[in-house]
Design a protein around this motif. Sequence first.
Motif, mmCIF file in Angstrom:
data_model
loop_
_atom_site.group_PDB
_atom_site.id
_atom_site.type_symbol
_atom_site.label_atom_id
_atom_site.label_comp_id
_atom_site.label_asym_id
_atom_site.label_seq_id
_atom_site.Cartn_x
_atom_site.Cartn_y
_atom_site.Cartn_z
ATOM 1 N N ILE A 87 41.340 34.799 30.002
ATOM 2 C CA ILE A 87 40.120 34.925 29.203
ATOM 3 C C ILE A 87 40.440 34.949 27.712
ATOM 4 O O ILE A 87 39.673 34.455 26.889
ATOM 5 N N LEU A 88 41.578 35.506 27.358
ATOM 6 C CA LEU A 88 41.951 35.676 25.952
ATOM 7 C C LEU A 88 42.208 34.316 25.293
ATOM 8 O O LEU A 88 42.890 33.477 25.870
ATOM 9 N N PRO A 89 41.683 34.072 24.079
ATOM 10 C CA PRO A 89 41.905 32.780 23.410
ATOM 11 C C PRO A 89 43.302 32.681 22.792
ATOM 12 O O PRO A 89 43.513 33.051 21.639
ATOM 13 N N ILE A 90 44.255 32.183 23.588
ATOM 14 C CA ILE A 90 45.643 32.115 23.130
ATOM 15 C C ILE A 90 46.146 30.673 22.997
ATOM 16 O O ILE A 90 47.274 30.459 22.567
ATOM 17 N N ASP A 91 45.325 29.700 23.394
ATOM 18 C CA ASP A 91 45.697 28.288 23.257
ATOM 19 C C ASP A 91 44.413 27.483 23.072
ATOM 20 O O ASP A 91 43.309 28.048 23.043
ATOM 21 N N ALA A 92 44.550 26.167 22.941
ATOM 22 C CA ALA A 92 43.384 25.321 22.638
ATOM 23 C C ALA A 92 42.313 25.417 23.720
ATOM 24 O O ALA A 92 41.118 25.521 23.415
ATOM 25 N N GLU A 93 42.722 25.396 24.997
ATOM 26 C CA GLU A 93 41.746 25.444 26.086
ATOM 27 C C GLU A 93 40.970 26.756 26.093
ATOM 28 O O GLU A 93 39.740 26.764 26.175
ATOM 29 N N SER A 94 41.701 27.877 26.003
ATOM 30 C CA SER A 94 41.025 29.173 26.063
ATOM 31 C C SER A 94 40.212 29.442 24.803
ATOM 32 O O SER A 94 39.188 30.128 24.841
ATOM 33 N N LEU A 95 40.639 28.882 23.680
ATOM 34 C CA LEU A 95 39.858 29.022 22.446
ATOM 35 C C LEU A 95 38.520 28.310 22.590
ATOM 36 O O LEU A 95 37.467 28.848 22.215
ATOM 37 N N GLU A 96 38.531 27.130 23.187
ATOM 38 C CA GLU A 96 37.284 26.396 23.418
ATOM 39 C C GLU A 96 36.379 27.149 24.387
ATOM 40 O O GLU A 96 35.163 27.260 24.181
ATOM 41 N N LEU A 97 36.969 27.689 25.463
ATOM 42 C CA LEU A 97 36.181 28.457 26.429
ATOM 43 C C LEU A 97 35.535 29.671 25.770
ATOM 44 O O LEU A 97 34.355 29.966 25.991
ATOM 45 N N THR A 98 36.301 30.375 24.941
ATOM 46 C CA THR A 98 35.779 31.570 24.270
ATOM 47 C C THR A 98 34.659 31.205 23.310
ATOM 48 O O THR A 98 33.622 31.878 23.262
ATOM 49 N N ARG A 99 34.847 30.149 22.548
ATOM 50 C CA ARG A 99 33.785 29.708 21.620
ATOM 51 C C ARG A 99 32.514 29.331 22.381
ATOM 52 O O ARG A 99 31.406 29.630 21.944
ATOM 53 N N THR A 100 32.690 28.675 23.514
ATOM 54 C CA THR A 100 31.527 28.241 24.292
ATOM 55 C C THR A 100 30.793 29.432 24.883
ATOM 56 O O THR A 100 29.559 29.516 24.800
ATOM 57 N N TYR A 101 31.530 30.373 25.470
ATOM 58 C CA TYR A 101 30.881 31.581 25.994
ATOM 59 C C TYR A 101 30.196 32.356 24.875
ATOM 60 O O TYR A 101 29.106 32.911 25.075
ATOM 61 N N THR A 102 30.806 32.383 23.716
ATOM 62 C CA THR A 102 30.186 33.068 22.571
ATOM 63 C C THR A 102 28.853 32.417 22.219
ATOM 64 O O THR A 102 27.885 33.105 21.880
ATOM 65 N N GLY A 103 28.795 31.088 22.324
ATOM 66 C CA GLY A 103 27.528 30.386 22.095
ATOM 67 C C GLY A 103 26.451 30.845 23.060
ATOM 68 O O GLY A 103 25.294 31.050 22.680
ATOM 69 N N TYR A 104 26.828 31.054 24.319
ATOM 70 C CA TYR A 104 25.869 31.538 25.312
ATOM 71 C C TYR A 104 25.469 32.989 25.046
ATOM 72 O O TYR A 104 24.301 33.360 25.167
ATOM 73 N N TYR A 105 26.439 33.831 24.693
ATOM 74 C CA TYR A 105 26.118 35.226 24.385
ATOM 75 C C TYR A 105 25.155 35.314 23.217
ATOM 76 O O TYR A 105 24.202 36.095 23.232
ATOM 77 N N THR A 106 25.403 34.517 22.189
ATOM 78 C CA THR A 106 24.538 34.525 21.014
ATOM 79 C C THR A 106 23.129 34.088 21.378
ATOM 80 O O THR A 106 22.140 34.676 20.926
#
Length: 198
Positions: A87-106
């Motif tokens: 879950i933690l954004p530690i590489d390009a893939e997880s960073l994209e996943l985190t940004r996308t989930y953040t979009g949904y949370y917002t």
Amino acid sequence: MRRRQIGEALLRIASARGLQSASMREVAAEAGVSLRLVQYYFHTKEELLLTALAYLGERLTARVESRIRAQGPVTPRSVVYGTLTAILPIDAESLELTRTYTGYYTLALTDPDLASRHGATYPDKVERLIATQLRTAQEADQVDRTVDPQTTAAGLLALTNGLGSSVLGGQRDGQTALAVLTYHLDRLFEREATGPAS
């Protein structure tokens, strides 16, 4: 195939710009299809949002499974480490996943109806999974029995999400966030590393 293509286009928009202003027309342009085709597959924007969220969940699940396998034999420790570090954004893939989930949370924060109808089911599942693994670890004397599994699971997920936000905000990089999370997990599973107390 087309349905997935459109859903993935929405996820790219969520990662890059957020979802508040994402229109069906913008999604069509991102997917390289006509607005009419988007409307054929998705009658409402909410239907598109929820379908794309399901695709996002599939991607995160695959990443979690991969991270667990990378830990070696499947144990409570490997499941907890693998899940939270995925879950933690530690590489390009997880960073994209985190940004996308953040979009949904917002979006959920600005649309209470959406949040109340569809809730945060994936985080709830992760929290339950971690709590179950902690109970199993306690039974095997790998985690102190005084630890409350449910509360600890909630705290670990909150820590992971907070570290993810700090990476997105530029407070720390992914590797530093990973070191913080690993520190807390190592302390939790210290009994496994040192062996049971005599």
